[in-house]
Design an enzyme around this catalytic site. Structure first.
Site, PDB file in Angstrom:
ATOM      1  N   ASP A 156       0.871  -1.175   0.000  1.00  0.00           N
ATOM      2  CA  ASP A 156       0.000   0.000   0.000  1.00  0.00           C
ATOM      3  C   ASP A 156       0.911   1.229   0.000  1.00  0.00           C
ATOM      4  O   ASP A 156       2.126   1.103   0.189  1.00  0.00           O
ATOM      5  CB  ASP A 156      -0.880  -0.014   1.274  1.00  0.00           C
ATOM      6  CG  ASP A 156      -1.820   1.194   1.359  1.00  0.00           C
ATOM      7  OD1 ASP A 156      -2.290   1.671   0.309  1.00  0.00           O
ATOM      8  OD2 ASP A 156      -2.070   1.676   2.484  1.00  0.00           O
ATOM      9  N   SER A 157       0.308   2.400  -0.153  1.00  0.00           N
ATOM     10  CA  SER A 157       1.093   3.628  -0.074  1.00  0.00           C
ATOM     11  C   SER A 157       1.638   3.839   1.342  1.00  0.00           C
ATOM     12  O   SER A 157       2.576   4.595   1.543  1.00  0.00           O
ATOM     13  CB  SER A 157       0.215   4.817  -0.449  1.00  0.00           C
ATOM     14  OG  SER A 157      -0.881   4.892   0.448  1.00  0.00           O
ATOM     15  N   CYS A 198      -4.624  -1.642  -1.551  1.00  0.00           N
ATOM     16  CA  CYS A 198      -4.812  -0.211  -1.775  1.00  0.00           C
ATOM     17  C   CYS A 198      -5.850  -0.059  -2.878  1.00  0.00           C
ATOM     18  O   CYS A 198      -5.670  -0.597  -3.977  1.00  0.00           O
ATOM     19  CB  CYS A 198      -3.475   0.377  -2.219  1.00  0.00           C
ATOM     20  SG  CYS A 198      -3.583   2.080  -2.796  1.00  0.00           S
ATOM     21  N   GLU A 208      -1.911   7.794   9.092  1.00  0.00           N
ATOM     22  CA  GLU A 208      -0.446   7.718   9.066  1.00  0.00           C
ATOM     23  C   GLU A 208       0.152   8.355  10.329  1.00  0.00           C
ATOM     24  O   GLU A 208       1.174   7.927  10.832  1.00  0.00           O
ATOM     25  CB  GLU A 208       0.110   8.431   7.825  1.00  0.00           C
ATOM     26  CG  GLU A 208      -0.174   7.710   6.524  1.00  0.00           C
ATOM     27  CD  GLU A 208       0.580   6.388   6.371  1.00  0.00           C
ATOM     28  OE1 GLU A 208       1.769   6.329   6.703  1.00  0.00           O
ATOM     29  OE2 GLU A 208      -0.052   5.408   5.926  1.00  0.00           O
ATOM     30  N   CYS A 257     -11.145   3.066   0.936  1.00  0.00           N
ATOM     31  CA  CYS A 257      -9.687   3.249   0.965  1.00  0.00           C
ATOM     32  C   CYS A 257      -9.228   2.447   2.167  1.00  0.00           C
ATOM     33  O   CYS A 257      -9.873   2.490   3.223  1.00  0.00           O
ATOM     34  CB  CYS A 257      -9.351   4.723   1.136  1.00  0.00           C
ATOM     35  SG  CYS A 257      -7.648   5.062   1.639  1.00  0.00           S
ATOM     36  N   HIS A 294      -7.024   2.755   4.309  1.00  0.00           N
ATOM     37  CA  HIS A 294      -6.707   3.466   5.557  1.00  0.00           C
ATOM     38  C   HIS A 294      -7.962   3.680   6.418  1.00  0.00           C
ATOM     39  O   HIS A 294      -7.879   3.773   7.637  1.00  0.00           O
ATOM     40  CB  HIS A 294      -6.121   4.855   5.250  1.00  0.00           C
ATOM     41  CG  HIS A 294      -4.673   4.844   4.872  1.00  0.00           C
ATOM     42  ND1 HIS A 294      -4.223   4.449   3.637  1.00  0.00           N
ATOM     43  CD2 HIS A 294      -3.565   5.176   5.579  1.00  0.00           C
ATOM     44  CE1 HIS A 294      -2.897   4.557   3.583  1.00  0.00           C
ATOM     45  NE2 HIS A 294      -2.480   5.000   4.754  1.00  0.00           N
TER      46      HIS A 294
END
Ligand code: DGL
Length: 258
Positions: A6-7, A69, A147, A179, A181
């Site tokens: 994932d990012s 992702c 994050e 998403c 996250h």
């Protein structure tokens, strides 16, 4: 060997669900934190990152890769499947189950701008939401909240309020967390929308698909979980992972700028 990328830390919401069902399997996780966010990147940029990460994960032994992702799945999974022989599992925009069980015939979707502009979302929406009003909302700032480990804080609430309130006004009864996250903000969102709105996390469906595709499950009591980041700040990466999934044994952290 299963690998996830994932990012950043979002894909851990998928691994967490997988781990609850298959805890004794070694795993590689790559967080592309140097290049986060993916949501505003072009298809070419995302493909370049995905190829570098895939080559790296295969060199470390990956035999199945989960593109954990939504943004990268929408942009590049087709191309990855054409280029490599190993199986890839991607994120599905879970608007079908939301639309099917909606009583108010109005659903909300939170995702990145990249996901909304991709073909996958448009096609799924056209195919499965006939007669259902779909309110889309880019989750501005939500990736950064996760994050930075700011779940369950006043800052999270302040950022989420204006994103979800307009959906409530439209009378949505389901909100898709589009998403990876966002499931980490589920409690914060639930607190705002109340019990009558169901939040849909696509990971359980994705995990089912991973298990279906696994050629064989090699279970090992001494399974090892290897976490990589492209960021040079290994300490924050480790703190971020531990905040989301707790501390674990047999875990190793490394920084690799690809
Ligand atoms: N976790 C990601 C997704 O599922 C990417 C978020 C981002 O980097 O913008 O879309």
């Amino acid at each position: 060997m299963i690998a996830f990328f994932d990012s950043g830390l979002g894909g851990l919401s998928v691994w967490k669900t997988y781990y609850q069902q298959v805890p004794e399997q070694s795993m590689l996780y790559f967080a592309d934190q140097k290049y986060i966010p993916y949501g505003s990147k072009t298809k070419e940029e995302l493909l370049d990152r995905a190829i570098k990460i895939t080559d790296f994960l295969i060199s470390k032994g990956a035999t199945i890769i989960v593109v954990a992702c939504n943004t990268a799945t929408a942009a590049v999974i087709k191309l990855l499947r054409e280029k490599y022989a190993i199986p890839f599992v991607g994120m599905e925009p879970a608007i079908k189950p939301a639309a099917m069980s909606s009583k108010t015939k109005t659903i909300g979707v939170l995702a990145t701008e990249g996901t909304f502009s991709g073909e996958l979302f448009q096609q799924t929406k056209e195919k499965f939401t006939k007669g259902v009003n779909v309110i889309i909302q880019p989750g501005y700032g939500m990736v950064e909240l996760v994050e930075e480990g700011l779940m369950r804080t006043p800052k999270a609430k302040e950022l989420l309020m204006p994103l979800v309130h307009p959906m409530l006004k439209e009378n949505v009864d389901h909100i898709v967390l589009g998403c990876t996250h966002y499931p980490f903000l589920k409690e914060d969102i639930q607190e705002i929308v109340g019990k009558n709105v169901e939040l849909i996390d696509p990971s359980p469906a994705v995990v089912k698909q991973i298990i279906r595709l696994m050629p064989e499950l090699v279970l090992d009591k001494a399974a090892k979980y290897q976490f990589y980041t492209s960021s040079s700040d290994l300490k924050s990466f480790q703190n971020g992972v531990e905040k989301l999934i707790g501390q674990n044994t047999n875990v190793d952290y490394q920084s690799f700028d690809l």
